[in-house]
Design a protein around this motif. Sequence first.
Motif, short mmCIF file in Angstrom:
data_model
loop_
_atom_site.label_atom_id
_atom_site.label_comp_id
_atom_site.label_asym_id
_atom_site.label_seq_id
_atom_site.Cartn_x
_atom_site.Cartn_y
_atom_site.Cartn_z
N PRO A 295 0.83 -1.21 0.00
CA PRO A 295 0.00 0.00 0.00
C PRO A 295 0.87 1.26 0.00
O PRO A 295 2.08 1.18 0.21
CB PRO A 295 -0.78 -0.12 1.32
CG PRO A 295 -0.01 -1.07 2.16
CD PRO A 295 0.81 -1.93 1.28
N ASP A 296 0.25 2.41 -0.21
CA ASP A 296 1.01 3.66 -0.28
C ASP A 296 1.33 4.13 1.15
O ASP A 296 0.64 4.98 1.71
CB ASP A 296 0.15 4.70 -1.02
CG ASP A 296 0.97 5.93 -1.38
OD1 ASP A 296 2.19 5.93 -1.11
OD2 ASP A 296 0.39 6.87 -1.95
N LEU A 297 2.38 3.55 1.73
CA LEU A 297 2.72 3.88 3.11
C LEU A 297 4.12 4.48 3.17
O LEU A 297 5.02 4.05 2.44
CB LEU A 297 2.69 2.62 3.98
CG LEU A 297 1.30 2.10 4.34
CD1 LEU A 297 1.40 0.73 4.99
CD2 LEU A 297 0.61 3.08 5.30
N PRO A 298 4.31 5.48 4.04
CA PRO A 298 5.63 6.12 4.13
C PRO A 298 6.64 5.22 4.86
O PRO A 298 6.26 4.30 5.58
CB PRO A 298 5.35 7.37 4.95
CG PRO A 298 4.17 7.01 5.79
CD PRO A 298 3.34 6.05 4.98
N ALA A 299 7.92 5.52 4.67
CA ALA A 299 8.97 4.75 5.36
C ALA A 299 10.24 5.60 5.46
O ALA A 299 10.45 6.52 4.67
CB ALA A 299 9.27 3.47 4.59
N THR A 300 11.05 5.26 6.43
CA THR A 300 12.32 5.96 6.62
C THR A 300 13.28 5.05 7.38
O THR A 300 12.83 4.09 8.02
CB THR A 300 12.09 7.31 7.37
OG1 THR A 300 13.33 7.97 7.56
CG2 THR A 300 11.41 7.12 8.72
N GLY A 301 14.58 5.32 7.26
CA GLY A 301 15.54 4.44 7.96
C GLY A 301 16.96 4.87 7.74
O GLY A 301 17.23 5.91 7.12
N PHE A 302 17.87 4.05 8.24
CA PHE A 302 19.29 4.34 8.03
C PHE A 302 20.10 3.06 8.15
O PHE A 302 19.60 2.03 8.61
CB PHE A 302 19.82 5.38 9.02
CG PHE A 302 19.79 4.95 10.47
CD1 PHE A 302 20.70 4.02 10.98
CD2 PHE A 302 18.84 5.46 11.35
CE1 PHE A 302 20.68 3.62 12.30
CE2 PHE A 302 18.80 5.06 12.69
CZ PHE A 302 19.72 4.14 13.15
N ALA A 303 21.36 3.15 7.73
CA ALA A 303 22.29 2.03 7.97
C ALA A 303 23.60 2.58 8.50
O ALA A 303 24.11 3.59 8.00
CB ALA A 303 22.52 1.25 6.68
N ILE A 304 24.12 1.89 9.50
CA ILE A 304 25.43 2.22 10.05
C ILE A 304 26.45 1.31 9.36
O ILE A 304 26.20 0.12 9.20
CB ILE A 304 25.48 1.93 11.57
CG1 ILE A 304 24.47 2.80 12.32
CG2 ILE A 304 26.88 2.13 12.13
CD1 ILE A 304 24.31 2.42 13.79
#
Length: 421
Positions: A295-304
């Motif tokens: 579905p049209d859902l937002p997302a965010t994140g990172f990688a170390i």
Amino acid sequence: MIQLIRGFKDILPGEVERWQQIEKIAASRFEDFGFKEIRIPMMERTELFARSIGEDTDIVEKEMYTFPDRKGDLITLRPEATASVVRSYVQHKMFAKDPVQKFYTIGPMFRRERPQKGRYRQFYQINVEVFGVASPLIDVQLIFMLVTLFTRLAVADLKAHINSLGCPACRPNYRAALSKFLAAISNKLCSDCRRRRRRNPLRVLDCKVPSCREVLAEAPSIIDYLCDYCQEDFAKVQEFLKKLQIPFLVDKRLVRGLDYYTRTTFEIQTGSLGAQSAVAGGGRYDGLVKMLGGPDLPATGFAIGLDRLAEVAEIRHSEFIRMPDLFVAALGEQSQDKAFEWICQFGRQGLVAEMDFEDRSLKSQMKRADKIGATHVLIVGDQELQEGAVILRNMLTKEQTLIPIKEVVDRVKTYIKREAQ
Ligand code: HAM
């Protein structure tokens, strides 16, 4: 001799403990913030990465380890984790129960880059991904979590670089302005950039060739083309970073090497690393879940980058290296047999116990105990066996205690544990 593959490396005991410690501290920090661990496969269909990261990126064009499996399907060793976590979120319909899901995952990634200090072909990442939250406050929380984790690990000279890459509403205007600029300087660009300029002009900004970097310094920046919504969103990120006293720098040149980003993107850089200064990177990727069939859902994140973090984290050796609690110095065959039984029992009871399997002199066994850093030595010979008691020697204080043989394991364990408190 068969050597390891270029750009790959062994992480040896002595170094591995530092990694374990960092992983442990990071995982517990993320769990404190409500993240749950997810484990994803090391290989996926090539298509997953090509579509998510983008066909024109360096990663997809030049760096992936891709090969046909025995049936001819194209598979790729994962160059990053975000695409797989999204695939998993969509495949298992995790959004149906609750669209808001927070994950972390730790493991190796593979990119066939030119190896150098801080850049490997197999490297390790600690990834964090959040689904279902559109508020820019979650981006602030991610940056806060990262900076405070790095501070806990005593990484020096930290700086958060942030930028906004806009959204589908403001990108087209920017793309047009950038294309115009690139057309005017195209004869100064490398062949990759000349090709990418038409297909995906934003990718040109990520070129690593020094002559390209020089002419691109004058390129228009997306931040001057943001729509009202993106401007507001980015202002809020800055407002809350200030409130949380996180030092940051708005870096108009930060474009990141993957196509899926929207709005806020960031990198944490440290002056202690040399050329490869980014110890973590990430940002919002609001369109990816939908693009991969969800579905049209937002997302965010990172990688170390764990390899880089392990290099600069100033955690003291003594904080994590486990020295043997005990060395059993045994003289004679009978004592050796007894010593062997005991070290197995000690291991079972959570004490690190070592012995010498060669029947060497007491002097050389004591030397070895000293060399491996054993904190205690248990001395046993035929005479001790006959008298029914052995000597436990504290190597630091030189204090000696007589322990009845029948209760060796329990008594020694209680003694050493009590001392450690
Ligand atoms: P990335 O910037 O490609 O982002 O990688 C994140 C971090 O991994 C870099 O900042 C760096 O520390 C480390 N890294 C990357 N390549 C290498 C290499 N060849 N050798 C050693 N370390 C390396 C991503 O991978 C995104 N998936 C991050 C993300 C997660 N965005 C949203 N969620």
